[in-house]
Design an enzyme around this catalytic site. Structure first.
Site, PDB file in Angstrom:
ATOM      1  CD  GLU A   1      -3.106  -1.003   2.031  1.00 27.22           C
ATOM      2  OE1 GLU A   1      -2.746  -0.513   3.035  1.00 27.22           O
ATOM      3  OE2 GLU A   1      -4.164  -1.637   1.794  1.00 27.22           O
TER       4      GLU A   1
ATOM      5  CD  GLU B   1      -3.873  -6.134   2.100  1.00 31.79           C
ATOM      6  OE1 GLU B   1      -4.626  -5.439   2.689  1.00 31.79           O
ATOM      7  OE2 GLU B   1      -2.612  -6.200   2.325  1.00 31.79           O
TER       8      GLU B   1
HETATM    9  C1  BG6 Z   1      -4.518  -3.139   4.603  1.00 25.46           C
HETATM   10  C2  BG6 Z   1      -3.245  -3.450   5.064  1.00 25.46           C
HETATM   11  O1  BG6 Z   1      -4.475  -1.892   4.826  1.00 25.46           O
HETATM   12  O2  BG6 Z   1      -5.541  -3.677   5.053  1.00 25.46           O
HETATM   13  C3  BG6 Z   1      -3.144  -4.812   6.181  1.00 25.46           C
HETATM   14  O3  BG6 Z   1      -2.307  -3.880   4.068  1.00 25.46           O
HETATM   15  C4  BG6 Z   1      -4.317  -4.721   6.943  1.00 25.46           C
HETATM   16  O4  BG6 Z   1      -1.913  -4.782   6.710  1.00 25.46           O
HETATM   17  C5  BG6 Z   1      -5.653  -4.523   6.096  1.00 25.46           C
HETATM   18  O5  BG6 Z   1      -4.616  -5.507   7.850  1.00 25.46           O
HETATM   19  C6  BG6 Z   1      -7.188  -4.829   6.672  1.00 25.46           C
HETATM   20  O6  BG6 Z   1      -7.187  -3.662   7.590  1.00 25.46           O
HETATM   21  P1  BG6 Z   1      -7.565  -3.877   9.191  1.00 25.46           P
HETATM   22  O7  BG6 Z   1      -7.149  -2.712   9.857  1.00 25.46           O
HETATM   23  O8  BG6 Z   1      -8.815  -4.461   9.208  1.00 25.46           O
HETATM   24  O9  BG6 Z   1      -6.327  -4.964   9.690  1.00 25.46           O
END
Ligand code: BG6
Length: 488
Positions: A197, A387
């Protein structure tokens, strides 16, 4: 049509959120090791001592006085210190991923395991061996590693003594770190992502209230340094092994104008340009897009370019575009409009969408739209969704089962959206849903915000056995992979 037969199905993790073992086998301390747990309403804090010896904490993204010393306090709780103990349980975890039929596993390397302070001449062999063993274990099951070189875990020394990414020295230090990995794991790892990111450094100007203009300017310079570092890593990675497939990882910022008023439409276009395409275009095309000048002007940014930066950006373009996609948000020129949350983003609430318990919208069709936009813009460059997922509260039943139909529904809809996007003609080669095994949430530091197919018995306060259990979604994803996305 469906999914291509060699589609890379899998899941994603990050070292600091799952490994634990924060201070063993020569590992140095990372900035993320001095971040406490939080919740949806309470921020995570960074702990430090002022020059007068006062113990203080600042919300995770707020500035810390430059003469302060980061410190771990005995009476604070730091969820990353134990993570979900992947460091010691990786064999058990990988066996479970293999049982689901994973073709790819996205993981990151902790910089501090390889160069404890980021500045050493020689890497820490124990750290290198740990990841070699993980890769060998994956190979045993024919699972391809997809390795993020840097995922939100800056060596603390570099933050404390060098001032983090604002300092151009980090470009060299990062390149050396990446080069070490490319050499060390040649033949074991083919798929790489340079920086997780990478746009988040400017993205959070929309997320952190009242960020000063000076801080915003600093962050554009920081992003420039990150982009150059990433490009240099791509170049080195290709020199070491021309088989390497090295991708950009950009936080997906996508959404809609809140109304069809041309002002809202324009504001939405500008938001995408600033928060996403400014970064993604540079990584794919090797130069800043035309609209960058306007962004710099509006923010009073005068970027400092190193002598070879332009050349490095040109020669270090990525082989694939990958991104995180959880939700979308709306842009509105009306200041009174109802707001919603998201991954590092805020925006106007969308009346056509449902929202998760953490206030993130659920928008599978948005993924199809985004994939189409990117495919058109980047001329069929291979893409992966690296993701995606639903953070939700799960209940471990007495008999060890976990029923998570809400997660299955979220994932099913996103798999369908990808299939439709493939039919639209996009060049999508893989999907790694986030947190395939429960891990610590990055934004809130909680355990109860779970994404996994595999449940880890660990609670927000660190209690729990750390035992692993298969959720209903485990069996669902297994079937999805087995049938190449047909039986969902
Ligand atoms: C992204 C990151 O921002 O979202 C991860 O790359 C992160 O590291 C994921 O865990 C989900 O966000 P969160 O805050 O729900 O863990």
């Amino acid at each position: 049509m469906g999914f291509p037969k060699d589609f890379l199905w899998g899941g994603a993790t990050a070292a600091n959120q799952c490994e634990g073992g924060w201070n063993v086998d020569g590992k140095g301390i990372a900035l993320s090791d001095v971040q406490t747990g939080g919740s949806v309403n309470e921020p995570r804090y960074t702990t430090y001592v002022t020059k007068d010896g006062e113990r203080c904490k600042a919300p995770m993204f707020a500035p810390v006085p430059s003469d302060a010393t980061y410190e771990v306090f005995e009476d604070c709780y730091y969820p990353y210190h134990e993570g979900v103990d992947f460091y010691h349980r990786y064999k058990e975890d990988i066996a479970l991923l293999a049982e689901m039929g994973f073709k790819v596993f996205r993981m990151s390397i902790a910089w501090t395991r390889i160069f404890p302070n980021g500045i050493e001449d020689e890497p820490n062999r124990e750290g290198l061996e740990f990841y070699r063993n993980v890769f060998k274990e994956l190979k045993k099951y024919n699972i391809e590693p997809l390795v993020t070189i840097f995922h939100y875990d800056m060596p603390l020394y570099m933050e404390q003594n060098l001032g983090g990414w604002t300092n151009r020295k980090l470009i060299d230090l990062y390149t050396k770190y990446a080069e070490t990995l490319f050499k060390e794991y040649k033949g074991l790892v083919k798929y790489w992502l340079t920086i997780n990111e990478i746009n988040s450094t400017i993205l959070i100007k929309n997320y952190v209230p009242n960020m000063s203009e000076e801080e915003i300017r600093r962050r554009y310079q920081e992003l420039h340094n990150l982009l150059v570092a990433s490009a240099r890593a791509v170049k080195v990675g290709h020199e070491i092994d021309s088989e390497n497939m090295i991708g950009a990882m950009v936080a997906g910022v996508s959404g809609y104008p809140r109304t069809c008023s041309p002002d809202d439409v324009l504001a939405n276009q500008k938001r995408s340009q600033d928060l996403f395409y400014y970064t993604a275009d540079t990584m794919v095309r090797g130069e800043y897009p035309a609209f960058a000048e306007k962004i710099w002007k509006e923010n009073g940014v005068k970027l400092e370019f190193g002598e070879n930066d332009e050349k490095d950006l040109k020669e270090g373009t990525v082989d694939m575009m990958t991104f995180s996609y959880y939700s979308t948000s709306c842009t509105s020129t009306d200041p009174n409009v109802e707001k919603a949350k998201g991954n590092f983003t805020t925006g106007a609430k969308n009346p056509y969408l449902k929202y998760s318990e953490w206030g993130w919208s659920l928008d599978p069709t948005g993924l199809r739209i985004f994939l189409n936009d990117l495919n058109g813009r980047y001329n069929n460059l291979p893409m992966m969704v690296v993701e995606n997922g639903l953070g939700a509260i799960d209940k471990l039943e007495e008999d060890g089962t976990i029923h998570d139909p809400y997660r299955i529904e979220y994932l099913r809809e996103h798999v369908k959206a990808m299939e439709l996007a493939l039919e639209d003609g996009v060049n999508l080669i893989g999907y790694t849903s986030w947190g395939c095994i429960d891990l610590v949430s990055a934004s809130t530091g909680e355990m109860k915000k779970r994404y996994g197919y595999i449940y880890v018995d660990r609670n927000n306060d660190g209690s729990g056995t750390m035992n692993r259990y298969k959720k209903d979604s485990f069996y669902w994803y297994k079937k999805c992979i087995e049938s190449n996305g047909e039986e969902i």
